[in-house]
Design an enzyme around this catalytic site. Structure first.
Site, PDB file in Angstrom:
ATOM      1  N   ARG A   1       0.749  -1.221  -0.071  1.00  0.00           N
ATOM      2  CA  ARG A   1       0.069  -0.074   0.081  1.00  0.00           C
ATOM      3  C   ARG A   1       0.682   1.236  -0.160  1.00  0.00           C
ATOM      4  NH1 ARG A   1      -3.387  -3.547  -0.596  1.00  0.00           N
ATOM      5  NH2 ARG A   1      -5.264  -3.733   0.188  1.00  0.00           N
TER       6      ARG A   1
ATOM      7  N   SER B   1     -10.651  -0.523   3.046  1.00  0.00           N
ATOM      8  CA  SER B   1      -9.953  -0.878   4.093  1.00  0.00           C
ATOM      9  C   SER B   1      -9.739   0.407   4.675  1.00  0.00           C
ATOM     10  CB  SER B   1      -8.810  -1.517   4.094  1.00  0.00           C
ATOM     11  OG  SER B   1      -9.131  -2.958   3.524  1.00  0.00           O
TER      12      SER B   1
ATOM     13  N   GLU C   1      -5.216   3.900   5.765  1.00  0.00           N
ATOM     14  CA  GLU C   1      -4.990   3.857   4.607  1.00  0.00           C
ATOM     15  C   GLU C   1      -5.254   4.979   3.738  1.00  0.00           C
ATOM     16  OE1 GLU C   1      -5.598  -0.345   3.092  1.00  0.00           O
ATOM     17  OE2 GLU C   1      -6.447   0.947   1.428  1.00  0.00           O
TER      18      GLU C   1
HETATM   19  N1  EPU Z   1     -11.099 -10.602  10.283  1.00  0.00           N
HETATM   20  C1  EPU Z   1     -11.786 -10.634  11.366  1.00  0.00           C
HETATM   21  N2  EPU Z   1     -12.921  -9.675  11.480  1.00  0.00           N
HETATM   22  C2  EPU Z   1     -13.239  -9.117  10.435  1.00  0.00           C
HETATM   23  C3  EPU Z   1     -12.537  -9.436   9.245  1.00  0.00           C
HETATM   24  C4  EPU Z   1     -11.756 -10.049   9.043  1.00  0.00           C
HETATM   25  O1  EPU Z   1     -11.388 -11.156  12.479  1.00  0.00           O
HETATM   26  O2  EPU Z   1     -14.467  -8.461  10.660  1.00  0.00           O
HETATM   27  C5  EPU Z   1     -10.104 -11.554  10.306  1.00  0.00           C
HETATM   28  C6  EPU Z   1     -10.304 -12.773   9.025  1.00  0.00           C
HETATM   29  O3  EPU Z   1     -10.661 -14.013   9.996  1.00  0.00           O
HETATM   30  C7  EPU Z   1      -9.195 -13.039   8.376  1.00  0.00           C
HETATM   31  C8  EPU Z   1      -8.210 -11.812   8.688  1.00  0.00           C
HETATM   32  O4  EPU Z   1      -8.978 -10.872   9.442  1.00  0.00           O
HETATM   33  O5  EPU Z   1      -8.356 -14.162   8.989  1.00  0.00           O
HETATM   34  C9  EPU Z   1      -8.219 -10.872   7.316  1.00  0.00           C
HETATM   35  O6  EPU Z   1      -9.224 -10.390   6.659  1.00  0.00           O
HETATM   36  P1  EPU Z   1      -9.524 -10.499   5.275  1.00  0.00           P
HETATM   37  O7  EPU Z   1      -9.203 -11.801   4.643  1.00  0.00           O
HETATM   38  O8  EPU Z   1     -11.087 -10.058   5.118  1.00  0.00           O
HETATM   39  O9  EPU Z   1      -8.539  -9.400   4.693  1.00  0.00           O
HETATM   40  P2  EPU Z   1      -8.126  -8.027   5.204  1.00  0.00           P
HETATM   41  O10 EPU Z   1      -6.615  -8.224   5.763  1.00  0.00           O
HETATM   42  O11 EPU Z   1      -8.879  -7.456   6.079  1.00  0.00           O
HETATM   43  C10 EPU Z   1      -6.958  -7.070   2.964  1.00  0.00           C
HETATM   44  C11 EPU Z   1      -6.882  -5.804   2.269  1.00  0.00           C
HETATM   45  C12 EPU Z   1      -8.347  -5.648   1.529  1.00  0.00           C
HETATM   46  C13 EPU Z   1      -8.322  -6.774   0.696  1.00  0.00           C
HETATM   47  C14 EPU Z   1      -8.532  -8.166   1.292  1.00  0.00           C
HETATM   48  C15 EPU Z   1      -8.567  -9.236   0.530  1.00  0.00           C
HETATM   49  C16 EPU Z   1      -5.638  -4.264   3.512  1.00  0.00           C
HETATM   50  C17 EPU Z   1      -5.604  -3.294   4.552  1.00  0.00           C
HETATM   51  N3  EPU Z   1      -6.716  -4.889   3.323  1.00  0.00           N
HETATM   52  O12 EPU Z   1      -8.174  -7.104   3.889  1.00  0.00           O
HETATM   53  O13 EPU Z   1      -8.340  -4.629   0.731  1.00  0.00           O
HETATM   54  O14 EPU Z   1      -9.593  -6.628  -0.341  1.00  0.00           O
HETATM   55  O15 EPU Z   1      -7.247  -8.222   1.954  1.00  0.00           O
HETATM   56  O16 EPU Z   1      -7.298  -9.623  -0.113  1.00  0.00           O
HETATM   57  O17 EPU Z   1      -4.613  -4.902   3.227  1.00  0.00           O
HETATM   58  C18 EPU Z   1      -8.521  -1.920   0.814  1.00  0.00           C
HETATM   59  O18 EPU Z   1      -7.355  -1.954   0.811  1.00  0.00           O
HETATM   60  O19 EPU Z   1      -9.390  -1.286   0.606  1.00  0.00           O
HETATM   61  C19 EPU Z   1      -9.303  -3.368   0.720  1.00  0.00           C
HETATM   62  C20 EPU Z   1     -10.456  -3.608   0.766  1.00  0.00           C
END
Ligand code: EPU
Length: 346
Positions: A172, A245, A340
């Site tokens: 990012r 995010s 972000e």
């Molecule tokens: N989780 C929770 N609670 C929640 C949501 C998620 O405990 O409410 C846990 C899940 O169990 C999972 C972990 O957090 O193990 C990660 O969640 P997720 O796979 O949904 O991905 P993320 O790390 O929250 C990132 C990017 C997203 C992208 C997704 C999918 C960042 C900051 N965010 O989210 O990007 O769509 O992975 O690849 O890197 C964006 O940048 O706007 C964005 C949406």
């Protein structure tokens, strides 16, 4: 107004920006101009300089928070164009004007049978904004396919072409984020492939596809799967205003992760070289924020990393909520969350 130097035809005064930021907060631009060509852009910049106005370049408005009005010239980047270069047996280069809608460009590439950006379907915003924060999702980042960025360098006034290495990409992050105000991106080039392996390893995607994974799967099928997965977890900004995010996933030293893991065995972390990237969503969720809402703003009930403007919230309302969330995560886990989106205006 007439005494201002060379007021360009397309320049407007006192323009509301609530429809131009996906968080839907009310803010106004003192001056505003839609930019459809390089000539428009140069005209807008010359006017701003001659009249001592600062500038803000706006793409899809999907990664910023207006803390208040913008007292200067908002340049809405709309330079749109798509063309192919260097088409050969294995791949092709897709050249996108900065104002192209990112998601539509992803579908265009996938429908043409090219691979490389299908995992980035449904990310809001424009092609020109994509390199700034090196957009990423489902195990793929823009920098994996980006060949070069064409930009107006405001230091030299010249149009420059930065290759992938010169863009300084990281999670990012990029040179465009590190040197704000230096470059205005006008065009990006993506090197796409006809046959490189599809990236299906990200858990949510793998689970969704299940039995459907076969050698016949193509880029469009993957884009459609990504769209379905995103729609399940992430709110559509057209319906529920948000900026995706709100925080980056924090990267901590391995020792810190070990310490967290012993106190919280379920902590979610992804090992990096010499460090661990924590799931910010998990940290926020554990602090009880998921689904929280006050009168105007709140936290999405299916993804704790997404802040929502429910009803007439201001940028300040959103930033106050973000600050409360950061404090509670810091207090409970000793981890700092970085935002972000950028903060502008006010
Ligand atoms: N989780 C929770 N609670 C929640 C949501 C998620 O405990 O409410 C846990 C899940 O169990 C999972 C972990 O957090 O193990 C990660 O969640 P997720 O796979 O949904 O991905 P993320 O790390 O929250 C990132 C990017 C997203 C992208 C997704 C999918 C960042 C900051 N965010 O989210 O990007 O769509 O992975 O690849 O890197 C964006 O940048 O706007 C964005 C949406």
């Amino acid at each position: 107004m007439s005494q201002r130097t060379g007021f360009p035809m397309k320049l407007k005064e006192n323009v509301g920006l609530s429809a131009l930021n996906t968080l839907g907060v009310c803010a106004a631009a003192r001056f505003y101009m839609d930019v459809d060509s390089l000539d428009d852009l140069r005209g807008a910049l010359a006017w701003a300089e001659a009249n001592g106005q600062k500038i803000l370049v706006l793409g899809g408005g999907s990664n910023l928070v207006f803390a208040g009005d913008f007292d200067g010239l908002v340049i809405r980047m709309r330079m749109a164009s798509r063309r192919w270069e260097q088409v050969d047996g294995t791949g092709a280069t897709l050249v996108l004007g900065a104002g192209e809608n990112w998601h539509q460009a992803v579908l265009y590439a996938a429908r043409a049978g090219y691979r490389g950006v299908e995992n980035l379907a449904l990310i809001p915003g424009t092609a020109g904004a994509a390199p700034v924060q090196n957009i990423g999702a489902y195990g793929v980042e823009l920098c994996d396919t980006l060949l070069s960025v064409t930009a107006l360098d405001l230091e030299s006034g010249e149009l420059v072409k930065l290759d992938n290495a010169e863009c300084g990409f990281a999670y990012r992050d990029s040179v465009f984020k590190q040197s704000p105000g230096r470059y205005i991106i006008t065009e990006i080039r993506l090197r796409l492939s006809r046959d490189k392996p599809l990236q299906l390893g990200y858990r949510d995607l793998e689970e969704y596809l299940g039995e459907a994974v076969s050698p016949d799967l193509d880029a469009l099928a993957v884009a459609e799967a990504v769209m379905a997965v995103r729609r399940r977890k992430l709110p559509d900004p057209e319906i529920i205003p948000n900026v995706g995010s709100f925080f980056k996933n924090p990267v901590v030293p391995e020792e810190k992760f070990t310490e967290l893991k012993s106190a919280h065995p379920d902590v979610v972390g992804y090992p990096q070289v010499d460090s661990v990237k924590l799931a910010a969503a998990w940290l926020i969720d554990q602090c009880g924020w998921k689904g929280y809402r006050n009168l105007r703003v709140g936290v999405h009930n299916r993804q704790a990393l997404v802040l929502i403007n429910h009803s007439g919230g201001t940028g300040q309302d959103v930033l106050e909520l973000a600050s409360d969330i950061r404090q509670s995560v810091q207090k409970r886990f000793g981890v700092n969350l970085d935002m972000e989106p950028g903060i502008v205006g006010g």
